[in-house]
Design a protein around this motif. Structure first.
Motif, PDB file in Angstrom:
ATOM      1  N   GLN A  76      -3.845  -5.741  -7.114  1.00 46.11           N
ATOM      2  CA  GLN A  76      -4.083  -5.408  -8.526  1.00 46.11           C
ATOM      3  C   GLN A  76      -5.535  -5.654  -8.951  1.00 46.11           C
ATOM      4  O   GLN A  76      -6.054  -4.963  -9.823  1.00 46.11           O
ATOM      5  CB  GLN A  76      -3.106  -6.149  -9.436  1.00 46.11           C
ATOM      6  N   SER A  77      -6.198  -6.643  -8.327  1.00 49.94           N
ATOM      7  CA  SER A  77      -7.532  -7.025  -8.795  1.00 49.94           C
ATOM      8  C   SER A  77      -8.678  -6.422  -7.988  1.00 49.94           C
ATOM      9  O   SER A  77      -9.819  -6.441  -8.444  1.00 49.94           O
ATOM     10  CB  SER A  77      -7.673  -8.553  -8.766  1.00 49.94           C
ATOM     11  N   LEU A  78      -8.403  -5.919  -6.781  1.00 52.92           N
ATOM     12  CA  LEU A  78      -9.499  -5.424  -5.936  1.00 52.92           C
ATOM     13  C   LEU A  78      -9.387  -3.942  -5.575  1.00 52.92           C
ATOM     14  O   LEU A  78     -10.229  -3.414  -4.856  1.00 52.92           O
ATOM     15  CB  LEU A  78      -9.579  -6.252  -4.639  1.00 52.92           C
ATOM     16  N   THR A  79      -8.321  -3.289  -6.032  1.00 56.59           N
ATOM     17  CA  THR A  79      -8.209  -1.842  -5.767  1.00 56.59           C
ATOM     18  C   THR A  79      -7.909  -1.093  -7.067  1.00 56.59           C
ATOM     19  O   THR A  79      -7.218  -1.613  -7.943  1.00 56.59           O
ATOM     20  CB  THR A  79      -7.091  -1.523  -4.749  1.00 56.59           C
ATOM     21  N   THR A  80      -8.450   0.106  -7.154  1.00 54.91           N
ATOM     22  CA  THR A  80      -8.084   1.002  -8.262  1.00 54.91           C
ATOM     23  C   THR A  80      -7.343   2.212  -7.700  1.00 54.91           C
ATOM     24  O   THR A  80      -6.519   2.806  -8.357  1.00 54.91           O
ATOM     25  CB  THR A  80      -9.341   1.483  -9.013  1.00 54.91           C
ATOM     26  N   LYS A  81      -7.647   2.556  -6.412  1.00 53.61           N
ATOM     27  CA  LYS A  81      -7.005   3.724  -5.785  1.00 53.61           C
ATOM     28  C   LYS A  81      -6.059   3.316  -4.659  1.00 53.61           C
ATOM     29  O   LYS A  81      -4.877   3.583  -4.702  1.00 53.61           O
ATOM     30  CB  LYS A  81      -8.065   4.664  -5.205  1.00 53.61           C
ATOM     31  N   LYS A  82      -6.638   2.649  -3.628  1.00 56.58           N
ATOM     32  CA  LYS A  82      -5.767   2.388  -2.472  1.00 56.58           C
ATOM     33  C   LYS A  82      -6.312   1.332  -1.528  1.00 56.58           C
ATOM     34  O   LYS A  82      -7.509   1.051  -1.471  1.00 56.58           O
ATOM     35  CB  LYS A  82      -5.531   3.681  -1.690  1.00 56.58           C
ATOM     36  N   SER A  83      -5.366   0.792  -0.770  1.00 56.85           N
ATOM     37  CA  SER A  83      -5.693  -0.128   0.317  1.00 56.85           C
ATOM     38  C   SER A  83      -5.195   0.505   1.613  1.00 56.85           C
ATOM     39  O   SER A  83      -4.423   1.465   1.588  1.00 56.85           O
ATOM     40  CB  SER A  83      -5.010  -1.479   0.088  1.00 56.85           C
ATOM     41  N   PHE A  84      -5.638  -0.050   2.736  1.00 62.43           N
ATOM     42  CA  PHE A  84      -5.211   0.448   4.056  1.00 62.43           C
ATOM     43  C   PHE A  84      -4.671  -0.732   4.842  1.00 62.43           C
ATOM     44  O   PHE A  84      -5.315  -1.775   4.940  1.00 62.43           O
ATOM     45  CB  PHE A  84      -6.385   1.087   4.798  1.00 62.43           C
ATOM     46  N   HIS A  85      -3.467  -0.569   5.421  1.00 64.28           N
ATOM     47  CA  HIS A  85      -2.763  -1.674   6.071  1.00 64.28           C
ATOM     48  C   HIS A  85      -2.551  -1.403   7.559  1.00 64.28           C
ATOM     49  O   HIS A  85      -2.049  -0.346   7.928  1.00 64.28           O
ATOM     50  CB  HIS A  85      -1.420  -1.902   5.374  1.00 64.28           C
ATOM     51  N   ILE A  86      -2.936  -2.375   8.376  1.00 67.69           N
ATOM     52  CA  ILE A  86      -2.770  -2.254   9.824  1.00 67.69           C
ATOM     53  C   ILE A  86      -1.709  -3.274  10.209  1.00 67.69           C
ATOM     54  O   ILE A  86      -1.887  -4.474   9.957  1.00 67.69           O
ATOM     55  CB  ILE A  86      -4.112  -2.552  10.551  1.00 67.69           C
ATOM     56  N   TYR A  87      -0.602  -2.836  10.794  1.00 66.64           N
ATOM     57  CA  TYR A  87       0.518  -3.777  10.988  1.00 66.64           C
ATOM     58  C   TYR A  87       1.317  -3.472  12.252  1.00 66.64           C
ATOM     59  O   TYR A  87       1.356  -2.346  12.731  1.00 66.64           O
ATOM     60  CB  TYR A  87       1.452  -3.740   9.771  1.00 66.64           C
ATOM     61  N   ASN A  88       1.972  -4.522  12.788  1.00 64.77           N
ATOM     62  CA  ASN A  88       2.867  -4.334  13.934  1.00 64.77           C
ATOM     63  C   ASN A  88       4.175  -5.105  13.744  1.00 64.77           C
ATOM     64  O   ASN A  88       4.932  -5.301  14.677  1.00 64.77           O
ATOM     65  CB  ASN A  88       2.174  -4.785  15.230  1.00 64.77           C
ATOM     66  N   GLY A  89       4.393  -5.587  12.508  1.00 63.12           N
ATOM     67  CA  GLY A  89       5.607  -6.372  12.258  1.00 63.12           C
ATOM     68  C   GLY A  89       5.987  -6.360  10.787  1.00 63.12           C
ATOM     69  O   GLY A  89       5.336  -5.735   9.951  1.00 63.12           O
ATOM     70  N   SER A  90       7.045  -7.101  10.481  1.00 66.76           N
ATOM     71  CA  SER A  90       7.677  -7.024   9.153  1.00 66.76           C
ATOM     72  C   SER A  90       6.780  -7.452   8.004  1.00 66.76           C
ATOM     73  O   SER A  90       6.809  -6.856   6.938  1.00 66.76           O
ATOM     74  CB  SER A  90       8.928  -7.898   9.134  1.00 66.76           C
ATOM     75  N   ALA A 105      -1.145   5.576  -3.411  1.00 69.10           N
ATOM     76  CA  ALA A 105      -1.959   6.264  -2.401  1.00 69.10           C
ATOM     77  C   ALA A 105      -2.266   5.377  -1.185  1.00 69.10           C
ATOM     78  O   ALA A 105      -2.843   5.852  -0.203  1.00 69.10           O
ATOM     79  CB  ALA A 105      -3.268   6.751  -3.028  1.00 69.10           C
ATOM     80  N   SER A 106      -1.881   4.114  -1.228  1.00 72.39           N
ATOM     81  CA  SER A 106      -2.179   3.197  -0.117  1.00 72.39           C
ATOM     82  C   SER A 106      -1.576   3.706   1.187  1.00 72.39           C
ATOM     83  O   SER A 106      -0.484   4.280   1.204  1.00 72.39           O
ATOM     84  CB  SER A 106      -1.654   1.794  -0.425  1.00 72.39           C
ATOM     85  N   GLU A 107      -2.316   3.469   2.285  1.00 68.40           N
ATOM     86  CA  GLU A 107      -1.904   4.011   3.587  1.00 68.40           C
ATOM     87  C   GLU A 107      -1.762   2.897   4.614  1.00 68.40           C
ATOM     88  O   GLU A 107      -2.129   1.757   4.345  1.00 68.40           O
ATOM     89  CB  GLU A 107      -2.979   4.991   4.090  1.00 68.40           C
ATOM     90  N   GLY A 108      -1.262   3.273   5.801  1.00 66.71           N
ATOM     91  CA  GLY A 108      -1.117   2.271   6.843  1.00 66.71           C
ATOM     92  C   GLY A 108      -1.180   2.856   8.238  1.00 66.71           C
ATOM     93  O   GLY A 108      -1.092   4.073   8.417  1.00 66.71           O
ATOM     94  N   HIS A 109      -1.344   1.973   9.211  1.00 71.28           N
ATOM     95  CA  HIS A 109      -1.340   2.356  10.618  1.00 71.28           C
ATOM     96  C   HIS A 109      -0.512   1.316  11.362  1.00 71.28           C
ATOM     97  O   HIS A 109      -0.847   0.135  11.368  1.00 71.28           O
ATOM     98  CB  HIS A 109      -2.773   2.396  11.161  1.00 71.28           C
ATOM     99  N   ALA A 110       0.583   1.773  11.997  1.00 79.00           N
ATOM    100  CA  ALA A 110       1.440   0.846  12.744  1.00 79.00           C
ATOM    101  C   ALA A 110       1.023   0.857  14.210  1.00 79.00           C
ATOM    102  O   ALA A 110       0.638   1.891  14.744  1.00 79.00           O
ATOM    103  CB  ALA A 110       2.898   1.278  12.610  1.00 79.00           C
TER     104      ALA A 110
END
Length: 354
Positions: A76-90, A105-110
């Motif tokens: 809420q405090s550091l994005t106005t459009k989107k964040s990007f998440h890199i993850y391999n678990g829950s 609009a936030s995206e991710g890469h598993a």
């Protein structure tokens, strides 16, 4: 006495019992959070965190109620459009799903549990405001190595990077300078009761928060920053846990020597568990194995039997989590757990499952 190897909330340092009595006697439980006693406590705690955990001097430290709250603060405090998440678990995936509720609009890469974070394959668009990942994925016992974090930092120098270090901070000597934000709850490697999280932010994180100037929430980062200039909080904090944190930090060695003993012990535990025929290490790739959470895989029936039998012997093991809920169990390797407790755990497994 129950031996607690649950990966959080986990075993608290036995000294906490004395600290609790001291807190009562010192009037900490009823102290006003705007008063001098709290300000002095908070200032001392921040100083100890920086010194004992090797946190850069110019990073700012904040208190939150949990790592999950930190997810919210950051999105809420550091994005106005989107964040990007890199993850391999829950936990990494949950953070992304939570971000998408606030910023659709936030995206991710598993990526796979047995591969290193594929930094060179990432396609992160230039309008991404925050890159997020979990350094130590508690759900499956994997870690992102310092080298990988450095590569990510070098490739995306202009974008803020946030790291969930919930099951590694205060256990591993993390190189905080290689990312902008690091946070963790205290119920794992800190050896404390749950209800408090620590968040460390680089100067450019604060600069970015001021640019966005999001002030609509009680936990908006700019408001938290303004209060923390005087070592205070926007809301009434968990004063008792902050007191316990100060006491634990005073009595613990510096993180470098703490890390060494944890790393050595993790090596012993991986070697020990690799000798069983019906129990496998979930993470085959040694490089990405967590040093603080060991995930073990077996048939559903065997996992069930191990957990029930262990409980019967006053040994609490961690359940599997997320995709690995039924066919794994987890063993915490946290500083508050003693070597002799692991010896007892080994005896249990040799007796029943060798």
């Amino acid at each position: 006495m129950m031996l607690n190897f649950y990966p959080g909330p986990s075993k608290v340092y036995p000294e906490v019992r004395t600290y609790l009595t001291d807190a009562y006697d010192e009037g900490i439980l009823g102290t006003p959070h705007r008063g001098e006693q709290f300000v002095q406590l908070s200032r001392a705690t921040v100083g100890l965190l920086k010194r004992k955990l090797n946190i850069p001097q110019d990073y700012l430290i904040f208190y939150a109620s949990s790592a999950t709250e930190c997810w919210e603060i950051l999105i809420q405090s550091l994005t106005t459009k989107k964040s990007f998440h890199i993850y391999n678990g829950s936990f990494g995936e949950k953070w992304m799903e939570y971000a998408q509720k606030l910023r659709p609009a936030s995206e991710g890469h598993a990526f796979d549990v047995n591969e290193a974070m594929p930094v060179d394959q990432l396609e992160i668009s230039s309008d991404t405001e925050l890159i997020c990942f979990t350094q130590n994925e508690t759900s499956n016992g994997t870690q992102v190595t310092p080298t990988t974090i450095l590569n990510l930092h070098n490739r995306y120098r202009d974008t803020l990077i946030a790291v969930d270090a919930t099951s590694s901070m205060a256990g591993l000597n993390l190189k905080l300078i290689k990312a902008d934000i690091w946070f963790a709850s205290v119920q794992k490697c800190f050896g404390l009761p749950s209800g408090l999280a620590i968040m460390c932010c680089s100067p450019r994180t604060i600069f970015r928060a001021k640019q966005i100037a999001e002030l609509q929430h009680y936990n908006s980062l700019v408001s938290m920053y303004e209060k923390m200039l005087n070592y205070q909080t926007t809301t009434t904090p968990n004063v008792l846990d902050i007191y316990l944190l100060r006491r634990v930090l005073e009595d613990r060695p510096f993180i470098k020597s703490l890390e060494q003993s944890l790393v050595d012990r993790s090596q012993e535990l991986y070697e020990f568990f690799s000798q069983f025929q019906d129990i496998q290490l979930l993470v085959e790739n040694e490089e990405v194995r967590s040093k603080t959470v060991i995930a073990l895989q077996a048939s559903e029936r065997l996992v069930d039997d191990i957990k029930k039998r262990a409980l019967h012997h006053n040994i609490k093991l961690g359940n599997g989590y997320g995709n690995w809920q039924r066919n794994t169990f987890r063993v915490a390797n946290f500083p508050a757990i003693l070597d002799e407790e692991y010896e007892e755990l080994k005896r249990f497994f040799l007796h029943y499952y060798a």
